[in-house]
Scaffold this motif. Structure first.
Motif, PDB file in Angstrom:
ATOM      1  N   TRP A 133       0.809  -1.236  -0.053  1.00 19.32           N
ATOM      2  CA  TRP A 133      -0.202  -0.148  -0.079  1.00 19.32           C
ATOM      3  C   TRP A 133       0.567   1.341   0.107  1.00 19.32           C
ATOM      4  O   TRP A 133       0.309   2.536  -0.654  1.00 19.32           O
ATOM      5  N   ALA A 134       1.807   1.411   0.276  1.00 17.72           N
ATOM      6  CA  ALA A 134       2.811   2.674   0.859  1.00 17.72           C
ATOM      7  C   ALA A 134       3.429   2.208  -0.778  1.00 17.72           C
ATOM      8  O   ALA A 134       3.183   3.714  -1.106  1.00 17.72           O
ATOM      9  N   ILE A 135       4.157   1.524  -1.276  1.00 16.05           N
ATOM     10  CA  ILE A 135       4.787   1.939  -2.888  1.00 16.05           C
ATOM     11  C   ILE A 135       3.370   2.184  -3.892  1.00 16.05           C
ATOM     12  O   ILE A 135       3.150   3.172  -4.597  1.00 16.05           O
ATOM     13  N   LEU A 136       2.168   2.292  -3.549  1.00 17.23           N
ATOM     14  CA  LEU A 136       0.863   2.122  -4.020  1.00 17.23           C
ATOM     15  C   LEU A 136       0.121   3.631  -4.460  1.00 17.23           C
ATOM     16  O   LEU A 136       0.483   4.291  -4.901  1.00 17.23           O
ATOM     17  N   VAL A 137       0.270   4.834  -2.593  1.00 24.28           N
ATOM     18  CA  VAL A 137      -0.312   5.180  -3.078  1.00 24.28           C
ATOM     19  C   VAL A 137       0.831   6.826  -2.851  1.00 24.28           C
ATOM     20  O   VAL A 137       0.444   7.249  -3.312  1.00 24.28           O
ATOM     21  N   ILE A 160       4.256   1.735   9.844  1.00 23.59           N
ATOM     22  CA  ILE A 160       3.967   0.781  10.071  1.00 23.59           C
ATOM     23  C   ILE A 160       4.926  -0.036   9.408  1.00 23.59           C
ATOM     24  O   ILE A 160       4.968  -1.486   9.748  1.00 23.59           O
ATOM     25  N   VAL A 161       4.882   0.329   8.259  1.00 18.91           N
ATOM     26  CA  VAL A 161       6.416  -0.581   7.378  1.00 18.91           C
ATOM     27  C   VAL A 161       7.354  -0.209   8.272  1.00 18.91           C
ATOM     28  O   VAL A 161       8.137  -1.553   8.978  1.00 18.91           O
ATOM     29  N   TYR A 162       7.802   0.727   8.953  1.00 16.48           N
ATOM     30  CA  TYR A 162       8.996   0.798  10.051  1.00 16.48           C
ATOM     31  C   TYR A 162       8.806   0.167  10.938  1.00 16.48           C
ATOM     32  O   TYR A 162       9.807  -0.858  11.441  1.00 16.48           O
ATOM     33  N   GLY A 163       7.549  -0.213  11.706  1.00 19.69           N
ATOM     34  CA  GLY A 163       7.027  -0.664  12.959  1.00 19.69           C
ATOM     35  C   GLY A 163       7.815  -1.803  12.544  1.00 19.69           C
ATOM     36  O   GLY A 163       7.795  -2.482  13.747  1.00 19.69           O
ATOM     37  N   SER A 164       6.911  -2.477  11.557  1.00 22.65           N
ATOM     38  CA  SER A 164       7.360  -4.271  10.806  1.00 22.65           C
ATOM     39  C   SER A 164       8.368  -4.251  11.668  1.00 22.65           C
ATOM     40  O   SER A 164       8.721  -5.208  11.729  1.00 22.65           O
ATOM     41  N   LEU A 165       8.704  -3.594  10.783  1.00 24.20           N
ATOM     42  CA  LEU A 165      10.691  -4.228   9.786  1.00 24.20           C
ATOM     43  C   LEU A 165      10.973  -4.001  11.679  1.00 24.20           C
ATOM     44  O   LEU A 165      12.050  -5.021  12.182  1.00 24.20           O
ATOM     45  N   LEU A 166      10.814  -2.640  12.451  1.00 19.75           N
ATOM     46  CA  LEU A 166      12.164  -3.158  13.578  1.00 19.75           C
ATOM     47  C   LEU A 166      11.391  -4.319  14.630  1.00 19.75           C
ATOM     48  O   LEU A 166      11.594  -5.264  15.840  1.00 19.75           O
ATOM     49  N   GLY A 167       9.743  -5.022  14.103  1.00 20.37           N
ATOM     50  CA  GLY A 167       9.488  -5.666  15.019  1.00 20.37           C
ATOM     51  C   GLY A 167      10.160  -7.099  14.603  1.00 20.37           C
ATOM     52  O   GLY A 167       9.675  -8.119  15.717  1.00 20.37           O
ATOM     53  N   PHE A 168      11.258  -7.577  13.648  1.00 23.07           N
ATOM     54  CA  PHE A 168      11.521  -8.594  13.820  1.00 23.07           C
ATOM     55  C   PHE A 168      12.217  -8.581  14.684  1.00 23.07           C
ATOM     56  O   PHE A 168      12.825  -9.693  15.262  1.00 23.07           O
ATOM     57  N   ILE A 169      12.518  -7.825  15.397  1.00 20.26           N
ATOM     58  CA  ILE A 169      13.842  -7.135  16.118  1.00 20.26           C
ATOM     59  C   ILE A 169      13.221  -7.520  18.190  1.00 20.26           C
ATOM     60  O   ILE A 169      13.526  -8.754  18.690  1.00 20.26           O
ATOM     61  N   LYS A 190      -1.397  10.101   2.567  1.00 11.63           N
ATOM     62  CA  LYS A 190      -1.804   9.149   3.179  1.00 11.63           C
ATOM     63  C   LYS A 190      -0.818   7.867   3.009  1.00 11.63           C
ATOM     64  O   LYS A 190      -0.792   7.185   3.858  1.00 11.63           O
ATOM     65  N   SER A 191       0.250   8.142   2.465  1.00 10.60           N
ATOM     66  CA  SER A 191       1.681   7.500   2.495  1.00 10.60           C
ATOM     67  C   SER A 191       2.894   7.736   4.358  1.00 10.60           C
ATOM     68  O   SER A 191       3.361   6.708   4.230  1.00 10.60           O
ATOM     69  N   VAL A 192       2.504   8.870   4.719  1.00  9.46           N
ATOM     70  CA  VAL A 192       2.662   8.759   6.039  1.00  9.46           C
ATOM     71  C   VAL A 192       2.299   7.525   6.951  1.00  9.46           C
ATOM     72  O   VAL A 192       3.469   7.095   7.594  1.00  9.46           O
TER      73      VAL A 192
END
Length: 460
Positions: A181-185, A306-315, A299-301
């Motif tokens: 969705w980030a890419i699309l918007v 969420i993308v950054y938060g999900s990436l951090l979630g892998f740690i 909309k992209s903000v």
């Protein structure tokens, strides 16, 4: 001829590393797909569905209507939790997980080919709700089944870490959906996004479904299910069959488990679920639409955050699993829920600051502290709370009832309250309330780290 009850078993023999790895991949793929499906839908509901399926109302009412279609899936999830949960406890976890993945994948793909309101009028949102119900029916037992399988395969000393892989799956699904969705918007102009671009993420989920189904075809049954005292030839005996066998044998080692008064463990687990589920609905779903529709932020903000938060979630997620194995489930629940409640007001002040960097930091921290960390603990704790005979059913129901009360109703309530008050304080109050429910539940609940998973009775 009366079937005999297997002798009691108190220790599950460890499965080969290869089989454990296959179960881990299967659980990861299934939960990734579930959360990709639901995050695709939730972001679409927040960003475009109000214009595509509800175009003849005001933006605020359209957002409320879109959030309502998001919420109806949780009603279907409850039905699926009951139906497939009972099936999983009676005939095994493996068969159920194969069915649920197919239902989820098919319904999500079909959403991508739906006609819009402009094409067929009122039938468009009706068909959307119908597919959402099918998607929810399959998803109602997916994460519960994956959680049970991983917890029952894992050795006790690493159960928290291994069970947290389910959360990595949810995180992967959230990341994939948010990234799409980030890419699309960011790339597509609004007219192209509304005309055809929104379909791409739903159609892309078909590839993940095929891979997940292929993996699950060769999956073995849970070792805990196979060693349950009440399971004969791969099927759990009914209470009547157990009573008859016990009468002939003169005794039964599982009578106490069957007659244990149920409810206390379930209520505590439901309270533990409430904080994570409620926070998830607000942070991952409502705030994205709130930023774009009410605060008029690009909309992209929200999707990028969420993308950054999900990436951090892998740690974050495996660290929480390791800490839970080291210090126990209860202390981490107390700390995490207290910190989330304290962060609620500062987070909303950051979200409404108008500074995109500050907004991103707020959502990243809120996602990892109040959602992903609690989810990592929830996966293993709830599995350990319940006895083996009803683990699948009770875990699925606790998750889905908590989802209906918090995740589904939460965004709809938040949309209504912010529309009425014109302020952000109801969101902060809801975050605090959810977290305090989990805090109290953790305080009154037992420590279950390392519990014998073959035992048929609940922990309390």
């Amino acid at each position: 001829m009366t079937e005999s009850i297997a002798p009691p078993t108190t220790k599950v023999e460890p499965k080969p590393t290869r089989e454990l790895a296959k179960v881990a991949v299967s659980g990861w793929l299934g939960t990734a797909m579930e959360f990709m499906d639901f995050q695709l839908y939730s972001l679409a509901a927040a960003i475009v569905f109000n214009k595509i399926f509800f175009p003849e109302v005001s933006p605020v009412i359209g957002l409320i209507a879109a959030m309502a279609t998001y919420g109806v899936g949780y009603v279907a999830r409850l039905v699926g939790a009951i139906y497939f949960g009972r099936m999983g406890d009676r005939i095994g976890r493996k068969k159920v997980l194969f069915i649920t993945i197919a239902l989820m994948g098919a319904s999500t793909t079909l959403i991508g080919v739906l006609p819009t309101y402009a094409m067929i009028g009122i039938w468009a949102p009706i068909m959307l709700v119908a597919l959402r119900l099918i998607q929810g029916f399959g998803a109602g037992a997916e994460i519960a089944g994956a959680t049970v399988m991983l917890a029952e395969f894992a050795p006790a000393r690493r159960r928290g870490l291994i069970s947290s892989l389910v959360c990595l799956g949810t995180n992967s699904g959230t990341l994939a959906a948010s990234a799409l969705w980030a890419i699309l918007v960011s790339v597509l102009p609004e007219d192209q996004l509304l005309s055809w671009g929104w379909r791409i993420p739903f159609l892309a989920s078909f590839v993940l479904m095929i891979f997940a189904v292929w993996i699950r075809r060769s999956l073995k049954e849970s070792p805990v299910f196979e060693q349950r005292e009440d399971v004969v030839d791969g099927v759990a005996l009914s209470k009547k069959e157990i009573a008859k066998a016990a009468e002939l044998a003169g005794t039964s080692t599982i009578e106490a488990a069957l007659h244990q008064r149920k409810g206390k463990a379930f209520l505590i687990a439901l309270g533990l679920r409430f904080g994570q589920a409620g926070n998830s609905g607000l942070v991952q779903t409502f705030l994205i639409g709130y930023l774009a529709t009410v605060l008029l932020v690009d909309k992209s903000v929200g999707t990028t955050a969420i993308v950054y938060g999900s990436l951090l979630g892998f740690i974050t997620i495996p660290i929480m699993g390791i800490l839970g194995d080291r210090f126990g489930r209860k202390p981490l629940y107390l700390v995490l829920s207290a910190l989330t409640a304290l962060f609620a007001v500062p987070m909303m002040m950051m979200v409404t600051s108008g500074n995109t960097t500050v907004i991103t930091i707020a959502i990243v921290l809120g996602l990892n502290l109040g959602v992903l960390s609690l989810f990592a603990m929830e996966s293993v704790t709830m599995a350990e709370f319940f006895g083996a005979r009803t683990r699948f059913t009770q875990l699925a129901l606790a998750k889905e009832i908590g989802g209906i009360l918090a995740t589904a109703i939460g965004p709809l309530l938040a949309a209504t309250l912010t529309a009425v008050t014109g302020h952000w304080w109801p969101l902060a109050a809801m975050l605090v309330g959810y977290s305090l429910i989990t805090l109290v539940s953790a305080a009154v609940g037992p420590e279950v780290r390392g519990r014998d998973m073959v035992r048929l009775e609940d922990a309390v």
